[in-house]
Design a protein around this motif. Structure first.
Motif, PDB file in Angstrom:
ATOM      1  N   LYS A 148       0.687   7.176  29.754  1.00 30.40           N
ATOM      2  CA  LYS A 148       0.314   7.528  28.381  1.00 30.40           C
ATOM      3  C   LYS A 148       1.317   8.543  27.842  1.00 30.40           C
ATOM      4  O   LYS A 148       1.892   9.318  28.592  1.00 30.40           O
ATOM      5  N   PRO A 149       1.500   8.536  26.523  1.00 32.71           N
ATOM      6  CA  PRO A 149       2.383   9.562  25.956  1.00 32.71           C
ATOM      7  C   PRO A 149       1.806  10.945  26.226  1.00 32.71           C
ATOM      8  O   PRO A 149       0.595  11.141  26.178  1.00 32.71           O
ATOM      9  N   SER A 150       2.695  11.903  26.502  1.00 33.92           N
ATOM     10  CA  SER A 150       2.209  13.230  26.862  1.00 33.92           C
ATOM     11  C   SER A 150       3.157  14.303  26.364  1.00 33.92           C
ATOM     12  O   SER A 150       4.239  14.024  25.863  1.00 33.92           O
ATOM     13  N   GLY A 151       2.728  15.541  26.521  1.00 35.04           N
ATOM     14  CA  GLY A 151       3.508  16.708  26.149  1.00 35.04           C
ATOM     15  C   GLY A 151       2.964  17.897  26.920  1.00 35.04           C
ATOM     16  O   GLY A 151       2.174  17.742  27.841  1.00 35.04           O
ATOM     17  N   PHE A 189       5.969  18.282  21.803  1.00 38.21           N
ATOM     18  CA  PHE A 189       6.007  16.834  21.908  1.00 38.21           C
ATOM     19  C   PHE A 189       7.448  16.418  22.182  1.00 38.21           C
ATOM     20  O   PHE A 189       8.316  16.618  21.333  1.00 38.21           O
ATOM     21  N   THR A 238       7.809  10.818  23.210  1.00 38.86           N
ATOM     22  CA  THR A 238       6.385  10.762  22.870  1.00 38.86           C
ATOM     23  C   THR A 238       6.198  10.554  21.371  1.00 38.86           C
ATOM     24  O   THR A 238       5.367   9.746  20.952  1.00 38.86           O
ATOM     25  N   GLU A 256       6.942   7.003  20.547  1.00 35.44           N
ATOM     26  CA  GLU A 256       5.926   6.091  21.061  1.00 35.44           C
ATOM     27  C   GLU A 256       4.664   6.077  20.197  1.00 35.44           C
ATOM     28  O   GLU A 256       4.067   5.027  19.989  1.00 35.44           O
ATOM     29  N   ILE A 257       4.265   7.235  19.676  1.00 33.26           N
ATOM     30  CA  ILE A 257       3.060   7.277  18.842  1.00 33.26           C
ATOM     31  C   ILE A 257       3.374   7.060  17.369  1.00 33.26           C
ATOM     32  O   ILE A 257       2.468   6.951  16.556  1.00 33.26           O
ATOM     33  N   THR A 316      -2.283  14.650  27.249  1.00 28.35           N
ATOM     34  CA  THR A 316      -1.989  13.236  27.028  1.00 28.35           C
ATOM     35  C   THR A 316      -2.496  12.868  25.644  1.00 28.35           C
ATOM     36  O   THR A 316      -3.531  13.366  25.201  1.00 28.35           O
ATOM     37  N   VAL A 317      -1.763  12.009  24.968  1.00 26.02           N
ATOM     38  CA  VAL A 317      -2.073  11.636  23.598  1.00 26.02           C
ATOM     39  C   VAL A 317      -2.777  10.284  23.590  1.00 26.02           C
ATOM     40  O   VAL A 317      -2.288   9.318  24.172  1.00 26.02           O
ATOM     41  N   TYR A 335      -4.991  11.408  16.381  1.00 28.56           N
ATOM     42  CA  TYR A 335      -4.471  11.562  17.738  1.00 28.56           C
ATOM     43  C   TYR A 335      -5.317  12.580  18.478  1.00 28.56           C
ATOM     44  O   TYR A 335      -5.535  13.679  17.992  1.00 28.56           O
TER      45      TYR A 335
END
Length: 160
Positions: free
Chosen positions: A28-31, A41, A45, A48-49, A116-117, A129
């Protein structure tokens, strides 16, 4: 003659179940939360979002009635008033939220937090989000073969 009860199969019943390791292939997209209280971010990421940090404005919120922040919600908005904008942070972009995170019980100076986003539908035509915050797991100690030169023997070891 009586008609027997028949159980019918579908083509999905004839396939092997997919293991969780194969499903986890795409993360999953994360930061992460920086040491100064900024939600950071990475560039990947944001791509991706589908967020353009140069002109994106967000309303930031948490679950109502909760004392400790477990997740943050970012809702896109066009209004300038009460909205948070992205700032350039290293190679990525971030939203400074130091006071809000501190009040929410996240001690970002003592430990490193990641998030995680997850994308969700906030209302009709508005995509929000959800940032689920968790503490980063400590790195496992290296257990492999030691590399490099061997340390020199001290006088106590050589005297024996």
């Amino acid at each position: 003659m009586k008609t027997p009860q028949i159980k019918f199969y579908s083509p999905e019943d004839n396939t092997e179940p997919v293991s969780k390791a194969a499903v986890k292939a795409k993360a999953k997209p994360s930061g992460y939360i920086s040491e100064i209280g900024t939600l950071v971010f990475p560039k990947a990421t944001l791509e991706e979002i589908g967020v353009e940090p140069a002109n994106a404005l967000f309303k930031v919120g948490t679950a109502e009635g909760k004392r400790k922040i477990k997740s943050l919600y970012l809702i896109p908005t066009d209004e300038q008033e009460g909205a948070f904008a992205f700032a350039k942070v290293g190679r990525g972009s971030g939203i400074p939220l130091a006071v809000i995170l501190k009040r929410g019980g996240i001690d970002y100076q003592a430990a490193k937090y990641i998030f995680t986003v997850t994308i969700f539908n906030y209302s009709e035509g508005v995509i929000g989000y959800e940032l689920v915050i968790g503490e980063e797991a400590p790195k496992e100690p290296y257990t492999g073969k030691p590399r490099g030169r061997k340390p020199k023997a001290t006088e106590t070891e050589s005297a024996v």
